[in-house]
Scaffold this motif. Structure first.
Motif, PDB file in Angstrom:
ATOM      1  N   MET A  55     -49.655   1.566 -46.497  1.00  0.00           N
ATOM      2  CA  MET A  55     -49.174   0.377 -45.640  1.00  0.00           C
ATOM      3  C   MET A  55     -48.710   0.751 -44.406  1.00  0.00           C
ATOM      4  N   VAL A  56     -48.244   2.101 -44.323  1.00  0.00           N
ATOM      5  CA  VAL A  56     -48.030   2.680 -42.957  1.00  0.00           C
ATOM      6  C   VAL A  56     -49.247   2.732 -42.145  1.00  0.00           C
ATOM      7  N   ASN A  57     -50.229   3.464 -42.895  1.00  0.00           N
ATOM      8  CA  ASN A  57     -51.517   3.724 -42.010  1.00  0.00           C
ATOM      9  C   ASN A  57     -52.239   2.331 -41.767  1.00  0.00           C
ATOM     10  N   LEU A  58     -52.125   1.485 -42.417  1.00  0.00           N
ATOM     11  CA  LEU A  58     -52.722   0.185 -42.060  1.00  0.00           C
ATOM     12  C   LEU A  58     -51.953  -0.344 -40.960  1.00  0.00           C
ATOM     13  N   LEU A  59     -50.627  -0.303 -40.594  1.00  0.00           N
ATOM     14  CA  LEU A  59     -49.660  -1.009 -39.795  1.00  0.00           C
ATOM     15  C   LEU A  59     -50.326   0.071 -38.333  1.00  0.00           C
ATOM     16  N   GLN A  60     -50.392   1.147 -38.584  1.00  0.00           N
ATOM     17  CA  GLN A  60     -50.636   2.022 -37.494  1.00  0.00           C
ATOM     18  C   GLN A  60     -52.074   1.717 -37.032  1.00  0.00           C
ATOM     19  N   ASP A  61     -52.947   1.703 -37.897  1.00  0.00           N
ATOM     20  CA  ASP A  61     -54.391   1.206 -37.354  1.00  0.00           C
ATOM     21  C   ASP A  61     -54.370  -0.168 -36.692  1.00  0.00           C
ATOM     22  N   LEU A  62     -53.719  -0.957 -37.375  1.00  0.00           N
ATOM     23  CA  LEU A  62     -53.532  -2.401 -36.752  1.00  0.00           C
ATOM     24  C   LEU A  62     -52.827  -2.516 -35.233  1.00  0.00           C
ATOM     25  N   PHE A  63     -51.979  -1.923 -35.031  1.00  0.00           N
ATOM     26  CA  PHE A  63     -51.307  -1.741 -33.768  1.00  0.00           C
ATOM     27  C   PHE A  63     -51.158  -0.362 -33.053  1.00  0.00           C
ATOM     28  N   THR A  64     -51.663  -0.566 -31.799  1.00  0.00           N
ATOM     29  CA  THR A  64     -51.892   0.593 -31.022  1.00  0.00           C
ATOM     30  C   THR A  64     -50.891   1.086 -30.452  1.00  0.00           C
ATOM     31  N   SER A  65     -49.853  -0.054 -30.076  1.00  0.00           N
ATOM     32  CA  SER A  65     -48.556   0.351 -29.422  1.00  0.00           C
ATOM     33  C   SER A  65     -47.131   0.119 -30.079  1.00  0.00           C
ATOM     34  N   PRO A  66     -46.348   0.802 -29.809  1.00  0.00           N
ATOM     35  CA  PRO A  66     -45.131   0.386 -30.358  1.00  0.00           C
ATOM     36  C   PRO A  66     -44.619  -0.959 -30.037  1.00  0.00           C
ATOM     37  N   LEU A  67     -44.793  -1.397 -28.719  1.00  0.00           N
ATOM     38  CA  LEU A  67     -44.305  -2.574 -28.434  1.00  0.00           C
ATOM     39  C   LEU A  67     -45.074  -3.714 -29.292  1.00  0.00           C
ATOM     40  N   MET A  68     -46.584  -3.623 -29.430  1.00  0.00           N
ATOM     41  CA  MET A  68     -47.076  -4.832 -30.337  1.00  0.00           C
ATOM     42  C   MET A  68     -46.522  -4.678 -31.600  1.00  0.00           C
ATOM     43  N   PHE A  69     -46.133  -3.472 -32.117  1.00  0.00           N
ATOM     44  CA  PHE A  69     -45.716  -3.460 -33.428  1.00  0.00           C
ATOM     45  C   PHE A  69     -44.328  -4.108 -33.696  1.00  0.00           C
ATOM     46  N   ILE A  70     -43.468  -3.908 -32.789  1.00  0.00           N
ATOM     47  CA  ILE A  70     -42.177  -4.505 -32.634  1.00  0.00           C
ATOM     48  C   ILE A  70     -42.159  -6.029 -32.472  1.00  0.00           C
ATOM     49  N   ILE A  71     -43.080  -6.519 -31.525  1.00  0.00           N
ATOM     50  CA  ILE A  71     -43.227  -8.133 -31.409  1.00  0.00           C
ATOM     51  C   ILE A  71     -43.787  -8.746 -32.781  1.00  0.00           C
ATOM     52  N   THR A  72     -44.703  -8.128 -33.264  1.00  0.00           N
ATOM     53  CA  THR A  72     -45.228  -8.661 -34.605  1.00  0.00           C
ATOM     54  C   THR A  72     -44.110  -8.556 -35.731  1.00  0.00           C
ATOM     55  N   VAL A  73     -43.479  -7.436 -35.707  1.00  0.00           N
ATOM     56  CA  VAL A  73     -42.459  -7.284 -36.803  1.00  0.00           C
ATOM     57  C   VAL A  73     -41.168  -8.499 -36.523  1.00  0.00           C
ATOM     58  N   ASN A  74     -40.999  -8.431 -35.356  1.00  0.00           N
ATOM     59  CA  ASN A  74     -39.875  -9.603 -35.027  1.00  0.00           C
ATOM     60  C   ASN A  74     -40.296 -11.201 -35.497  1.00  0.00           C
ATOM     61  N   LEU A  75     -41.775 -11.311 -35.377  1.00  0.00           N
ATOM     62  CA  LEU A  75     -42.348 -12.531 -35.808  1.00  0.00           C
ATOM     63  C   LEU A  75     -42.226 -12.453 -37.276  1.00  0.00           C
ATOM     64  N   LEU A  76     -42.389 -11.524 -38.027  1.00  0.00           N
ATOM     65  CA  LEU A  76     -42.414 -11.535 -39.453  1.00  0.00           C
ATOM     66  C   LEU A  76     -41.134 -11.506 -40.148  1.00  0.00           C
ATOM     67  N   LEU A  77     -40.289 -11.006 -39.379  1.00  0.00           N
ATOM     68  CA  LEU A  77     -38.789 -11.052 -40.034  1.00  0.00           C
ATOM     69  C   LEU A  77     -38.114 -12.232 -40.061  1.00  0.00           C
ATOM     70  N   VAL A  78     -38.697 -13.224 -39.382  1.00  0.00           N
ATOM     71  CA  VAL A  78     -38.058 -14.638 -39.621  1.00  0.00           C
ATOM     72  C   VAL A  78     -38.532 -15.128 -40.905  1.00  0.00           C
ATOM     73  N   VAL A  79     -38.835 -14.254 -41.837  1.00  0.00           N
ATOM     74  CA  VAL A  79     -39.089 -14.681 -43.423  1.00  0.00           C
ATOM     75  C   VAL A  79     -37.668 -15.160 -43.759  1.00  0.00           C
ATOM     76  N   GLY A  80     -36.663 -14.716 -43.107  1.00  0.00           N
ATOM     77  CA  GLY A  80     -35.422 -15.127 -43.765  1.00  0.00           C
ATOM     78  C   GLY A  80     -35.304 -16.829 -43.738  1.00  0.00           C
ATOM     79  N   ALA A  81     -36.245 -17.369 -43.292  1.00  0.00           N
ATOM     80  CA  ALA A  81     -36.105 -19.019 -43.408  1.00  0.00           C
ATOM     81  C   ALA A  81     -36.764 -19.305 -44.801  1.00  0.00           C
ATOM     82  N   VAL A  82     -37.439 -18.512 -45.421  1.00  0.00           N
ATOM     83  CA  VAL A  82     -37.900 -18.727 -46.610  1.00  0.00           C
ATOM     84  C   VAL A  82     -37.730 -17.853 -47.898  1.00  0.00           C
ATOM     85  N   MET A  83     -36.999 -16.864 -47.516  1.00  0.00           N
ATOM     86  CA  MET A  83     -36.432 -15.759 -48.588  1.00  0.00           C
ATOM     87  C   MET A  83     -34.941 -15.550 -48.620  1.00  0.00           C
TER      88      MET A  83
END
Length: 121
Positions: free
Chosen positions: A1-29
Motif C-alpha cells: 500500500m505504501v509503495n502504491l501511494l508513493q507511486d501515485l503521489f510524486t510530492s508530499p503536498l499532493m499526498f497530504i491534500i489527497t489524504v485530507n480529502l480521504l479522511l473526511v470518511v468520518g462522515a460515514v464511519m
C-alpha cells in the motif's frame, strides 16, 4: 500500500491534500473504525513522505472531526441530538461555525506546521 501511494503521489503536498480529502470518511464511519483501519496505512505512507507522526496524527484527528460533524451520518451530532433532544437539522446549522473553525485550524496546521508542533514540545 505504501509503495502504491508513493507511486501515485510524486510530492508530499499532493499526498497530504489527497489524504485530507480521504479522511473526511468520518462522515460515514465511526471513530474507532476509521482510526483502526486508516491510521496504520496512512501513517506508514506519511512516514515515507517525511511527515512527523505527531503532526500527521493531529491532521488526521482534525479531518475526522470534520466528518463527524457533517451529514449524512454526523456521529457527534447524533449523540448531541439524543442528549439535547433537538432535531438534526437544527444541530447541523449550529455546528457550521465550528466546522469552519476546524477547517481553518487544519489549514493553519498544514500551512504552518510549527503551530501544532510548538504545543507538543
Amino acid at each position: 500500500m505504501v509503495n502504491l501511494l508513493q507511486d501515485l503521489f510524486t510530492s508530499p503536498l499532493m499526498f497530504i491534500i489527497t489524504v485530507n480529502l480521504l479522511l473526511v470518511v468520518g462522515a460515514v464511519m465511526t471513530t474507532n473504525e476509521a482510526i483502526l483501519i486508516l491510521a496504520p496505512l496512512l501513517m506508514t505512507a506519511a512516514s515515507a513522505f517525511g511527515f512527523d507522526p505527531v503532526l500527521f496524527g493531529i491532521m488526521m484527528i482534525l479531518n475526522l472531526e470534520i466528518g463527524y460533524l457533517a451529514p449524512p451520518v454526523g456521529l457527534n451530532l447524533m449523540m448531541a441530538m439524543t442528549a439535547l433532544r433537538q432535531r438534526f437539522g437544527e444541530l447541523e446549522i449550529a455546528a457550521l461555525p465550528f466546522i469552519g473553525l476546524i477547517i481553518l485550524s487544519l489549514a493553519l496546521v498544514i500551512w504552518q506546521t510549527w503551530i501544532a508542533m510548538e504545543l507538543v514540545r
